[in-house]
Design a protein around this motif. Structure first.
Motif, PDB file in Angstrom:
ATOM      1  N   UNK A   1      11.250  -4.017  10.292  1.00 42.56           N
ATOM      2  CA  UNK A   1      10.831  -3.072  11.327  1.00 42.56           C
ATOM      3  C   UNK A   1      11.223  -1.656  10.970  1.00 42.56           C
ATOM      4  N   UNK A   2      12.439  -1.484  10.471  1.00 45.51           N
ATOM      5  CA  UNK A   2      12.871  -0.123  10.178  1.00 45.51           C
ATOM      6  C   UNK A   2      12.127   0.429   8.958  1.00 45.51           C
ATOM      7  N   UNK A   3      11.822  -0.438   8.005  1.00 40.08           N
ATOM      8  CA  UNK A   3      11.058   0.022   6.848  1.00 40.08           C
ATOM      9  C   UNK A   3       9.644   0.435   7.247  1.00 40.08           C
TER      10      UNK A   3
ATOM     11  N   UNK B   1       7.841   4.050   6.836  1.00 37.73           N
ATOM     12  CA  UNK B   1       6.571   4.267   6.145  1.00 37.73           C
ATOM     13  C   UNK B   1       5.570   4.965   7.061  1.00 37.73           C
ATOM     14  N   UNK B   2       5.545   4.557   8.323  1.00 40.08           N
ATOM     15  CA  UNK B   2       4.626   5.186   9.272  1.00 40.08           C
ATOM     16  C   UNK B   2       4.965   6.662   9.417  1.00 40.08           C
TER      17      UNK B   2
ATOM     18  N   UNK C   1       0.830  -1.212   0.000  1.00 44.51           N
ATOM     19  CA  UNK C   1       0.000   0.000   0.000  1.00 44.51           C
ATOM     20  C   UNK C   1       0.861   1.257   0.000  1.00 44.51           C
ATOM     21  N   UNK C   2       1.785   1.288   0.965  1.00 39.90           N
ATOM     22  CA  UNK C   2       2.666   2.465   1.042  1.00 39.90           C
ATOM     23  C   UNK C   2       3.992   2.150   0.393  1.00 39.90           C
ATOM     24  N   UNK C   3       4.400   2.992  -0.495  1.00 37.38           N
ATOM     25  CA  UNK C   3       5.730   2.826  -1.073  1.00 37.38           C
ATOM     26  C   UNK C   3       6.516   4.099  -0.833  1.00 37.38           C
ATOM     27  N   UNK C   4       7.743   3.901  -0.391  1.00 40.50           N
ATOM     28  CA  UNK C   4       8.572   5.077  -0.169  1.00 40.50           C
ATOM     29  C   UNK C   4       9.447   5.280  -1.396  1.00 40.50           C
ATOM     30  N   UNK C   5       9.467   6.505  -1.865  1.00 44.87           N
ATOM     31  CA  UNK C   5      10.282   6.796  -3.036  1.00 44.87           C
ATOM     32  C   UNK C   5      11.176   7.972  -2.730  1.00 44.87           C
TER      33      UNK C   5
ATOM     34  N   UNK D   1       6.032   9.582  -0.248  1.00 47.37           N
ATOM     35  CA  UNK D   1       5.233   8.397  -0.010  1.00 47.37           C
ATOM     36  C   UNK D   1       4.174   8.315  -1.091  1.00 47.37           C
ATOM     37  N   UNK D   2       4.073   7.173  -1.735  1.00 46.49           N
ATOM     38  CA  UNK D   2       3.013   7.021  -2.718  1.00 46.49           C
ATOM     39  C   UNK D   2       2.111   5.863  -2.305  1.00 46.49           C
TER      40      UNK D   2
END
Lengths: 319, 485, 305
Positions: C46-48, C52-53, B66-70, B78-79
């Protein structure tokens, strides 16, 4: 038993002197001395926790004793003076034409079997479960075969010397398998054998190392009466035909009293009696500490019930 | 011994242990007198199970689908990608539902359902037949490929060379892990020592492959003894972590000792092997020139193929032979019970060292072959993942089984390569789909699945090294796995 | 002296992170006797998740730092714990009671899978996070120009570790769950005969280990400010080394081992060379094990004959 024929005083194969073994605060064996006669079947008995297996482990090098000397006279008689000199000199053993002697407490466990000639079995059977009965007996002839195979090089090249030695080793193994009545199971994995057969195989395996002293840790445990009787025959055969001295730990008094030439009784790590089977049987101390009371639990129950028994406090009793 | 291990060894004899465990497993499910679940509850149950699974998958993949970090201008961005998240959940729900409803019949799958103990069957003749067939195929492979698949022969031959390298490494490690039961997580160290010994000898002293090969093997064996001597007193997992550490130490040293090893740049210009002085190149004095053949680059591949085949067969031959010698029997005895070994007068340190050194030597051979094949080596080729792959080949193949190693190598190494070529999948997943990306992902998953399916490996029986009358194979359930159990 | 102090502070911080991961290794090893090779990957996950949070909160406008940190810890712990539970259920439980090497291989397989899963879903490039917690306390300001400083983030890491360790020790020694765990560690069969739900206890062990690893992962993110899919491997190996060094199976040992590895690495980098810091840590592990085969605080192995 003939009172004059005390092998263990005239011709001891193993002399344990002032053996002490301490585990942290626990004194498992306390200043214990005894001799094992050459060509005798010697039984080490005593209530549970008396330190019998600890003595075994010290003799076979699995434990290093805290104090004491364990001398094995492999052949011939070595005078006490020569032994004392050896002890002072810091050597591990002396091999000479007039007699070899080994100070077991100074030797590594595998060396004790390899050069001093002490073989053992274990209370919880330790076979190579995934290997066949035959393979188990071949592993026991490792050192001999290793030399014959030119430390692997000759064997890899397929030299005839090794092939002959391998054949001889197999014959010896087959001979022992026949002797312990396991020949028809030779190609079965050891872990598949029934319990009694495993015990016999373990004894055969120990014998394949050509020992002068065979140490058996409760060989009759878990055997039915018929198997027990067969064990007695086997042990007598080993003693009489192969001249191997036998030291055994046993709880089965039937076995002990029938076949032992010499019985040593331990309690709380100390020797409380030492003599022929009949002598020991009539020793008041033994009756008190051992024969009447099977183990600590019974002991406690009796105490709780306040049963009047002929208890004398065991020497060195810590409870 | 730690408590966990004593309880395991106290449970001997293992046959009885196995039996009681099986009985317990058998009793774990519902008692037999309970009626089969009716259609209705079965559906409800399946739906419930599927719901739980889908929920779990939703949580697990929340931050990955759901969340992807770019990386964006000025930091991270965050997308959101709800589509793939929902698809994943739906797949999980459907998959679990179908599995529960049809395969497990609405029952909760028990652990016992997965576990299958290899039956003790006399599979030996089949094994031998397969072995002979494989050997024949291996011996004629280059010609088979050239005649049957001429368009792809170079690629397939190269792949065969790679697979055979892993077969050889697997056989080498099999001595240490499979026969002697010593868990070595740093086997790649010896592979690296072999490769670097050859590369350094060849580039610094101008020595050829055939002179360097035995030297590289000896160096690796020497390292095996040097590293083994202090650590072989350790048991089980302690040994594993220290061997892993040694593997990493060697890699880090190779990476940082610029003057000697070239650091991360590695060593270039490693000479190719020659056939009695004949090079596989164009022109005067080359192989094709000498035999009056037309030059073709495939000749070199065929030659390399036969070198690694010969090396691998040598490894196999020596191992099989050693199994029947006292030293090999002592390895297996050591795996079964070290204390019993010592009680029989066997110097277990020496036995372990020979296993370690022999395994290391074959690793060294394989390493120098690797170096000569590549012509270039760098520390990157010798990471922990290599050790893990080799160990996986040995365990998946079935500990101690030579044939198993071959099958596992073909499946795992060949399988990874096949994945590289699944470009056809782009038609399904769109042009952005890059199969090589999923290669290791599927590899890892395959390791898990194969192990769960066959915990004792693909070929899990042991052949005795000596027979009195009749050859019986020994089921893997009776064979111990060495240190620490 | 000032330099030494600064390195000491850095070493203790790094050691705390290693220690938190090491606890997961040591507990799992204690209870089922396997090396959970995927645990390093759990830390990475965990770090990822924490990252994201953080980004998600920033996107919806929550920037009050204590609240952000709290939510990061809670969500990261919960989600990572779910991963820990799933891995145990899928890859280890089917192999319970099987050969010892089988779960080791599935663990390695899981580790490869997770690494590549994160690489595929989140990309292979490193993820930088600008420092969120700045500043610190200056402990010493010597005339030579070297400043000894303990930053707020270091204080948070060390305090958090101390609190978690204390809570955890209490959990293991005082609660019924801890008692069940210790019982399973001693003898799983007997424990199950006495009515301990062994499967559940083992699952909870994985869940707790994963939770602690998630905290470590979040600390790592905040402290170093960069993460990628590969951080799990090296941190995992170091933490496992720490667990073995301290004596595997022992909780205080894991913490002590973590501190030892952290300090060795920091001091070696500070005084000798950064390149060989791993060599130093591993060499000391080998030396310690050769002389103390059961680690610093492990129970000595008594050979039962």
């Amino acid at each position: 038993m003939n009172q004059q024929n005390r092998n263990w005083t005239t011709d001891p194969v193993l002399s344990v002197e002032h053996l002490t073994m301490r585990f942290g605060g626990l004194l498992a064996v306390d200043d214990l001395s005894f001799d094992v006669g050459r060509g005798d079947i010697t039984a080490l008995i005593g209530p549970n926790g008396a330190g019998k297996t600890t003595v075994f482990n010290c003799v076979t090098g699995f434990y290093k004793p805290t104090e004491g000397r364990i001398a094995l006279r492999r052949e011939g008689s070595v005078s006490d003076a020569a032994l004392a000199e050896l002890t002072r000199g810091g050597q591990q053993y002396r091999r000479a034409d007039d007699g070899s002697v080994f100070l077991l407490e100074r030797m590594a466990d595998f060396k004790i079997t390899e050069i001093a000639g002490v073989a053992r079995t274990f209370q919880n059977i330790r076979l190579f479960g995934g290997m066949t009965a035959l393979e188990n007996l071949l592993v026991a002839q490792h050192n001999e075969l290793m030399r014959a195979s030119g430390y692997t090089i000759g064997g890899l090249l397929g030299l005839p010397g090794y092939r002959r030695a391998a054949e001889a080793a197999k014959e010896k193994a087959v001979e022992w398998l026949r002797r312990v009545d396991l020949l028809d199971r030779a190609d079965d994995p050891a872990a598949d054998l029934p319990y009694g057969a495993q015990r016999r195989l373990e004894i055969a395996r120990a014998l394949c190392t050509n020992p002068v002293l065979l140490c058996l840790d409760e060989p009759a445990a878990g055997l039915n009466p018929r198997e027990s009787a067969e064990l007695n025959t086997l042990l007598k055969y080993i003693r009489d035909e192969h001249g191997v001295s036998v030291l055994l730990i046993e709880h089965d008094m039937g076995v002990v009293m029938e076949i032992s030439d010499h019985v040593i009784v331990l309690d709380y790590g100390k020797k409380i009696s030492d003599g022929t089977a009949s002598e020991v049987r009539n020793d008041a101390k033994v009756i008190a500490a051992y024969l009447g009371v099977d183990d600590e639990e019974v002991d406690e129950v009796e105490r709780d019930l306040d049963v009047k028994t002929a208890h004398t406090p065991a020497p060195g009793g810590a409870l | 011994m730690a408590n966990t291990t004593t309880s395991a060894s106290a449970d001997r004899p293992e046959g009885a242990e196995r039996l009681s465990e099986d009985r317990r497993e058998a009793m774990r499910g519902e008692p037999p007198f309970v009626e089969a679940p009716s259609e209705d509850t079965r559906l409800v149950r399946a739906l419930k199970e599927a719901g739980v699974t889908a929920g779990l998958v939703a949580v697990l993949t929340l931050f990955f689908f759901l969340f992807r970090t770019d990386i964006a201008v000025g930091g991270l961005d965050l997308s959101l990608d709800p589509k793939s998240w929902i698809i994943a959940i739906a797949i999980a729900f459907a998959g679990r539902f179908l599995l529960t409803y049809f395969v497990f019949g609405g029952e909760r799958p028990t652990v016992g359902g997965w576990k299958k103990v290899a039956a003790k069957t006399a599979r030996w003749p089949i094994g031998k037949v397969i072995g002979v067939v494989l050997l024949l195929v291996a011996l004629t492979l280059p010609f088979l490929l050239m005649t049957l698949l001429p368009s792809q022969d170079r690629y397939l031959l190269d792949l065969s060379i790679l697979i055979l390298t892993y077969v050889m490494l697997g056989w080498g490690l099999n001595i240490v892990v499979g026969l002697a039961g010593l868990l070595d997580l740093g086997y790649v160290a010896f592979y690296a020592v072999g490769a670097y010994s050859f590369a350094l000898l060849a580039t610094n002293f101008d020595l050829g492959f055939w002179i360097c090969l035995p030297m590289a093997g000896l160096f690796a064996a020497l390292w095996g003894v040097m590293l083994g001597f202090p650590v072989l007193r350790l048991r089980g997992d302690y040994l594993a972590i220290v061997t892993l550490a040694f593997g990493e130490i060697i890699r880090v040293v190779l990476l940082n000792w610029y003057d000697f090893t070239g650091g991360p740049n590695g060593i270039l210009g490693i000479p190719k092997p020659t056939l009695f002085g004949l090079e596989f190149s164009r022109g005067e004095g080359s192989f094709s020139d000498f035999f009056g053949l037309e030059y073709s680059s495939i000749q070199r591949f065929v030659f390399l193929y036969y070198i690694i085949l010969a090396l691998a067969l040598l490894t196999n031959f020596v191992t099989m032979r050693m199994r029947k010698l006292p030293v090999g029997r002592a390895w297996e005895a050591l795996r079964e019970d070290e204390i019993a070994c010592r009680s029989l007068g066997i110097n277990t340190v020496n036995v372990k060292l020979t296993a370690f050194a022999t395994g290391a030597m074959f690793g060294g051979f394989a390493g120098s072959f690797f170096a000569t094949r590549q012509g270039f080596i760098s520390p990157e080729s010798f990471t922990f993942i290599e050790s893990a792959i080799i160990l996986a080949i040995v365990v998946l193949g079935g500990l101690g089984s030579q044939l198993g190693v071959v099958i596992a190598s073909v499946v795992m190494i060949g399988g990874i390569e096949l994945l590289r070529n699944l470009t056809g999948l782009q038609a399904i997943f769109g042009a952005g789909f890059d199969p090589t990306q999923y290669r290791m992902l599927i590899f890892g998953l395959a390791m898990v699945l194969i192990m769960v399916w066959k915990p004792r490996g693909l070929v899990s029986t042991r052949t005795p090294s000596a027979i009195y009358k009749e050859k019986k194979t020994i089921g893997a359930d009776l064979v111990a796995q060495g240190e620490g159990h | 002296m000032e330099y030494f102090l600064q390195q000491l502070i850095n070493g203790v911080t790094l050691g705390s992170i290693y220690g938190l991961i090491a606890i997961g290794y040591t507990m799992v090893y204690g209870i089922i006797g396997m090396i959970n090779f995927a645990h390093g990957e759990i830390f990475m996950i965990g770090s990822f998740i924490a990252l994201a949070v953080f980004l998600a909160l920033a996107a919806i406008g929550i920037t009050f730092l204590p609240l952000v940190l709290l939510l990061m810890v809670v969500v990261a712990m919960l989600c990572t714990a779910a991963w820990g539970w799933t891995i145990e259920r899928v890859a280890y439980r089917p192999l319970r009671g099987s050969f010892r090497l089988a779960p080791l291989i599935t663990a390695i397989g899981m580790s490869i899978f997770l690494q590549n899963f994160v690489q595929v879903t989140q990309g292979a490039r490193v993820k930088p996070l600008p420092p969120q917690i700045q500043g610190g306390i200056t402990l010493m300001d010597s005339p030579s120009g070297i400043v000894v400083q303990i930053s707020w983030i270091q204080i948070i890491i060390i305090l958090m570790t101390v609190v978690l360790m204390a809570g955890f020790s209490l959990l293991i020694s005082k609660t019924s769950l801890g008692r069940q765990q210790r019982a399973c560690e001693q003898d799983r069969k007997m424990a199950s005969l006495l009515g301990v739900n062994v499967d559940r206890t083992i699952s909870l062990t994985f869940v707790m280990g994963a939770g602690l690893a998630a905290v470590a992962g979040m600390m790592f993110l905040l402290y170093y400010g960069v993460i990628d899919f590969y951080i799990g491997f090296i941190a995992g190996v170091k933490a496992f080394t720490a667990a073995v060094l301290g004596g595997i199976g022992s909780l205080p040992g894991a913490m002590l081992g973590g501190l030892a590895i952290g300090l060795i690495e920091t001091f070696w980098s500070g005084y000798f060379s950064v390149e060989y810091k791993d060599v130093a840590a591993f060499s000391i592990l080998a030396v310690v094990l050769i002389f103390m085969p059961s680690g610093l605080l492990g129970r000595p192995e008594v050979e039962k004959v």
